[in-house]
Scaffold this motif. Sequence first.
Motif, PDB file in Angstrom:
ATOM      1  N   GLY A 273       0.855  -1.180   0.000  1.00  0.00           N
ATOM      2  CA  GLY A 273       0.000   0.000   0.000  1.00  0.00           C
ATOM      3  C   GLY A 273       0.891   1.229   0.000  1.00  0.00           C
ATOM      4  O   GLY A 273       0.603   2.232  -0.615  1.00  0.00           O
ATOM      5  N   PHE A 274       1.995   1.100   0.691  1.00  0.00           N
ATOM      6  CA  PHE A 274       2.934   2.195   0.687  1.00  0.00           C
ATOM      7  C   PHE A 274       3.833   2.129  -0.545  1.00  0.00           C
ATOM      8  O   PHE A 274       4.441   3.101  -0.936  1.00  0.00           O
ATOM      9  CB  PHE A 274       3.755   2.204   1.972  1.00  0.00           C
ATOM     10  CG  PHE A 274       2.997   2.841   3.097  1.00  0.00           C
ATOM     11  CD1 PHE A 274       3.085   4.195   3.324  1.00  0.00           C
ATOM     12  CD2 PHE A 274       2.152   2.086   3.892  1.00  0.00           C
ATOM     13  CE1 PHE A 274       2.359   4.799   4.335  1.00  0.00           C
ATOM     14  CE2 PHE A 274       1.424   2.675   4.909  1.00  0.00           C
ATOM     15  CZ  PHE A 274       1.529   4.035   5.127  1.00  0.00           C
TER      16      PHE A 274
ATOM     17  N   GLU B  75       2.940   1.863  -3.571  1.00  0.00           N
ATOM     18  CA  GLU B  75       2.360   2.700  -4.603  1.00  0.00           C
ATOM     19  C   GLU B  75       2.722   4.168  -4.392  1.00  0.00           C
ATOM     20  O   GLU B  75       2.975   4.917  -5.321  1.00  0.00           O
ATOM     21  CB  GLU B  75       0.842   2.537  -4.545  1.00  0.00           C
ATOM     22  CG  GLU B  75       0.149   2.839  -5.845  1.00  0.00           C
ATOM     23  CD  GLU B  75      -1.352   2.669  -5.648  1.00  0.00           C
ATOM     24  OE1 GLU B  75      -2.084   3.608  -5.969  1.00  0.00           O
ATOM     25  OE2 GLU B  75      -1.755   1.606  -5.144  1.00  0.00           O
ATOM     26  N   ALA B  76       2.740   4.559  -3.118  1.00  0.00           N
ATOM     27  CA  ALA B  76       3.005   5.952  -2.783  1.00  0.00           C
ATOM     28  C   ALA B  76       4.483   6.297  -2.937  1.00  0.00           C
ATOM     29  O   ALA B  76       4.860   7.462  -2.942  1.00  0.00           O
ATOM     30  CB  ALA B  76       2.566   6.220  -1.351  1.00  0.00           C
TER      31      ALA B  76
ATOM     32  N   SER C 252      -0.907   9.253   4.852  1.00  0.00           N
ATOM     33  CA  SER C 252       0.267  10.103   4.656  1.00  0.00           C
ATOM     34  C   SER C 252      -0.037  11.119   3.564  1.00  0.00           C
ATOM     35  O   SER C 252      -0.868  10.882   2.684  1.00  0.00           O
ATOM     36  CB  SER C 252       1.487   9.270   4.289  1.00  0.00           C
ATOM     37  OG  SER C 252       1.481   8.980   2.909  1.00  0.00           O
TER      38      SER C 252
ATOM     39  N   SER D   5       1.737  11.981   1.029  1.00  0.00           N
ATOM     40  CA  SER D   5       2.053  11.577  -0.342  1.00  0.00           C
ATOM     41  C   SER D   5       1.063  10.551  -0.875  1.00  0.00           C
ATOM     42  O   SER D   5       0.660  10.601  -2.029  1.00  0.00           O
ATOM     43  CB  SER D   5       3.490  11.072  -0.477  1.00  0.00           C
ATOM     44  OG  SER D   5       3.912  10.402   0.661  1.00  0.00           O
ATOM     45  N   LEU D   6       0.638   9.640  -0.007  1.00  0.00           N
ATOM     46  CA  LEU D   6      -0.345   8.642  -0.446  1.00  0.00           C
ATOM     47  C   LEU D   6      -1.652   9.340  -0.834  1.00  0.00           C
ATOM     48  O   LEU D   6      -2.274   9.007  -1.850  1.00  0.00           O
ATOM     49  CB  LEU D   6      -0.594   7.625   0.676  1.00  0.00           C
ATOM     50  CG  LEU D   6      -1.427   6.401   0.299  1.00  0.00           C
ATOM     51  CD1 LEU D   6      -0.766   5.618  -0.820  1.00  0.00           C
ATOM     52  CD2 LEU D   6      -1.648   5.489   1.510  1.00  0.00           C
TER      53      LEU D   6
ATOM     54  N   GLN E 119      -1.277  11.033  -4.200  1.00  0.00           N
ATOM     55  CA  GLN E 119      -1.191  10.009  -5.247  1.00  0.00           C
ATOM     56  C   GLN E 119      -2.569   9.407  -5.530  1.00  0.00           C
ATOM     57  O   GLN E 119      -2.984   9.292  -6.677  1.00  0.00           O
ATOM     58  CB  GLN E 119      -0.226   8.916  -4.734  1.00  0.00           C
ATOM     59  CG  GLN E 119       0.040   7.784  -5.673  1.00  0.00           C
ATOM     60  CD  GLN E 119       0.906   8.236  -6.833  1.00  0.00           C
ATOM     61  OE1 GLN E 119       1.634   9.218  -6.733  1.00  0.00           O
ATOM     62  NE2 GLN E 119       0.816   7.531  -7.957  1.00  0.00           N
ATOM     63  N   GLU E 120      -3.241   9.031  -4.461  1.00  0.00           N
ATOM     64  CA  GLU E 120      -4.488   8.289  -4.602  1.00  0.00           C
ATOM     65  C   GLU E 120      -5.669   9.157  -4.975  1.00  0.00           C
ATOM     66  O   GLU E 120      -6.617   8.703  -5.589  1.00  0.00           O
ATOM     67  CB  GLU E 120      -4.861   7.662  -3.246  1.00  0.00           C
ATOM     68  CG  GLU E 120      -4.149   6.424  -2.893  1.00  0.00           C
ATOM     69  CD  GLU E 120      -4.728   5.838  -1.597  1.00  0.00           C
ATOM     70  OE1 GLU E 120      -4.330   4.724  -1.265  1.00  0.00           O
ATOM     71  OE2 GLU E 120      -5.564   6.502  -0.931  1.00  0.00           O
TER      72      GLU E 120
END
Lengths: 418, 418
Positions: free
Chosen positions: A117-118, A120-121, B200, B202-203, B206-207
Amino acid sequence: MNPPRVTVISTGSELTAGRSQDTNSSWIANELFGLGYSTEKFLVLPDDPKLIRDELKNLASGASKESPVLLVMTGGLGPTEDDYTLEVVCELTSSKAVLNAKAHDRLQALYRLRGKGFQEALITALRQVSIPSNSTVLNNSVGIAPGFWSELQPGAYLACMPGVPSEMVTMFKEELVPLIQKQFQSGELYSDFLFIWGMSESLFQQEFIKGIETLKNGKAVWGVAAKKGFIRVTYQSGDKNLVQELIEKTKEKYRGLCTGDLFEEFPKFLSERKLTLGTIESCTGGLAAKILTDRAGSSEYFLGSVVSYSNLIKENIVGVKKETLEAHGAVSEETAIEMADNGARILGTDLAISITGIAGPGGGTPTKKVGTVFIGTHIKGQPTEVKELFLPFKRELFREVVAATSLYLMYNRLRKLV
Amino acid sequence: MNPPRVTVISTGSELTAGRSQDTNSSWIANELFGLGYSTEKFLVLPDDPKLIRDELKNLASGASKESPVLLVMTGGLGPTEDDYTLEVVCELTSSKAVLNAKAHDRLQALYRLRGKGFQEALITALRQVSIPSNSTVLNNSVGIAPGFWSELQPGAYLACMPGVPSEMVTMFKEELVPLIQKQFQSGELYSDFLFIWGMSESLFQQEFIKGIETLKNGKAVWGVAAKKGFIRVTYQSGDKNLVQELIEKTKEKYRGLCTGDLFEEFPKFLSERKLTLGTIESCTGGLAAKILTDRAGSSEYFLGSVVSYSNLIKENIVGVKKETLEAHGAVSEETAIEMADNGARILGTDLAISITGIAGPGGGTPTKKVGTVFIGTHIKGQPTEVKELFLPFKRELFREVVAATSLYLMYNRLRKLV
C-alpha cells in the motif's frame, strides 16, 4: 567570515492563512542567539514558488564576502505538489535535483517496514529525497526529507530544512550548526541560564536586574522569558567569568527558587538515588505523568499514576475517605494529603505527588476560586507537605504551570534532605 | 478598490531574538482570511527604526490604486524608548505626532485612579497617546495606546496596532475591520477541512488529488498538513458548492478514516450521549488522559485514568493477570484486552481505552520492535477490540500519534454503532 545578517524564513500556506502557528522561526532565532548570531528578521511566506524565489533573490542581493547573509528556511520539502523549495533553489543556483542516496535508502527501508500500500506511494514520496546538485546535504535522522545548504551568490548562504519541528530541531543541531560555525565568526559569546520558580519577569527586573552594574554598562546582556511556572533567565557576555558571576549572584538572591533545567535535573536526581515516583492527579488530568514520561528511560524512576478526575475514583481506587471529601471537598489540603499518602502506598513508590485544584473556567465557588490548587508531596519517612497556590490563569496555562510546579516542589524538598 | 496584497508585520526585539513567540500575525491572518482577504506574507522585525522604515517603504513602493497594498502592523506603540512606530510613520507620511484627545482623557482618568506618583509617570506615558496628524485613529478600548490608519502613498495603507494581544484583538474587530471593508473588495473565499486518520500526505496526493479535475484547473485549491496520527486536508474556492463537493468526494473515498476536528467532535459525541470514558495507559504515560481533559467541562464524560507504567501497577491496581503478563508480555493483545476490560470496571466507566506499547528508543525485542503498540477499546455490551499498530517514529511523535489514534479508534467504533 564576518557574522552574517540573518533572516529566518518559514514557508507554508497554512501559516500565512493563520491556520497554523509558525514556531520554528522563534526556536531557530533563539538557538542562533545562543550561538552568538543575532537575527534581523523573520519572513513567513505561502507555498508560492514565485514569491519564494523573489524574496530569496532580494535577500541574497545585498550580500558579499565582507557582509555575508545567512538565510535559514523551513518548510516546502515534502512530497506533495505544493512543496516548492527544491525547485526554487535549483532555479536560483542553476542546479539540477539529484537523488540523495542516504535519504533514498532510508525512505525505502521505512516504506518496506510499513508494508504494502505504501509501495504505490513510493513514487510520489521519492520527490522529497532529492537535493540541488550544487548543495551540501543536511541529513534527516528523524523523518524522510533531507535538507540542504546552498550558496545563492558569493556571501549569501541558504539553509533549507523540513517544517516538521521534530525533524528540523534535530537537523539544526546535528547538521546545520557545524556548517554555520565553520562559515561564520560568531560574536564569541558565552551564555548560561537558570530557572527561577514562581517569579515574574517584571518583578525580577525591578528587584534584581536594575541594581547590576555590569548589565548597565553593557559588558553583559540578559534576557528573560516567562515559561510555565518559572522564568528562564539568560546571561551572555564575551567574558565567561562575568556570566558565571551573574549566575551566582542570582542564585544568592533567589536561593531555593533557582534550579537548572528542572526537566533534566530532576529525573537525573531520581535515577542517581534510585528513588521511585508516582502521581495522583485531578485537575492536571495526567499532565504531570506525561511530563515525567517524556524522557526515554523514565520507567527507571516513574512507576505510574492515577488520574482521579471523579470523586468516586478518588474513593474507590485511591482510597480517599468519603468523610474527608464530604467535610473538606475534593479541592482541599486534607484530600491532597490522603491522595499523596495513599498514592505512594497503592503505586508502591518512595515518592508521590498529588494535585487537586480547579482549572476552570467552571467549577469555582466563593471560597474556592478557579485557579486554586493544592499540591501534596509525599516522601517516604517524612511528613507529607501540601502547598496551596492560587494561579488565576486560563485553563491550559493553569494546568501546565501546576504540573511543572508540582515537580519543582518535590525536587526542592528532596534536594534539601540530601 | 480591488482586494489588496496583504503583509502582516510584528515588531519587537524579543520576537526576533526568539524569546517571545509572535501569535498576533497568525491571528490577524486567520481573521482576514475569514473576511475574504488572503495574506501574502508575515514579517517580524526588531525594534530598529531604520529597518522598520526601510521595510515599510519597500512594501508600499509597488502599490497603486489598481493594485493596492495593505500592511497590518502590531507593536512599537508603547511608552518606552524602544517604541518607534509613531516616529517612523510620521516620517514616512510627513506628519507630526498629535495628541489624541480621547486617548489622552482615558490615560488621565486611569492615572488618577492609580493615585499619587502618576504625575511623574504621566510624562513618559503621554508619548503613547499621540498619532500621526495625517492618520485616522483606531481607538483602544482595552489599554492605553491608540492605533492608527495611514496612507503611505496612493493605494498603500498601513494599520498600526498595539502588540498586546487583548488590546489588538478588540481594536482589530471594532475599529480596523470596518475601515478595511470600506476600502477594499474581498475575494469571498470559502473553505472547509477534514481529518484523514492513518494517512500520509504523499499517499493522499497520489491516490486522490491527482484525479480531481477542479483542482487541476485551479477552480479550487487544496492544502494538506501532516498532523499527529492524521492529515488535515483543506479545500478553498470562491464557489461554496465546489468546496462541499470536494469534502464529500473525499469522504466517499476514505469513509471511516475521515472525521471533522476529532478533538471537538468526539467530546461532543460523548456528552450528547451521556457516555463516560476512562483510559488505562502504559507507553503514553497519561497523554491520552491529558488530551481528553484539555477541554473545559471534560468531567462530564471523562472520569479518570490509571497510568500503569510498571507491571506491578498493571497487576495490583488494574488487575491484569500475572499469567497473562508472563505468557504474552505487557505489550500484547491479551494484556491490552485485560487493561481495557478491567479498566472500565475499576474506573466505573461505559468506555475504556487501553494503550500498551514500546515508545523507545530502548525496550524493543526482535519480535516486538520499538514502535509496536496495542490499543484496546472497551465498549459496554460489545466485545472489546484491539488494534495492533507499528509506528516507527521517535518517542515524542510516537506518543502523540498513539494517544490521538486511540481516541479516533474509540470514536470510529462508537459512531458505527449509532
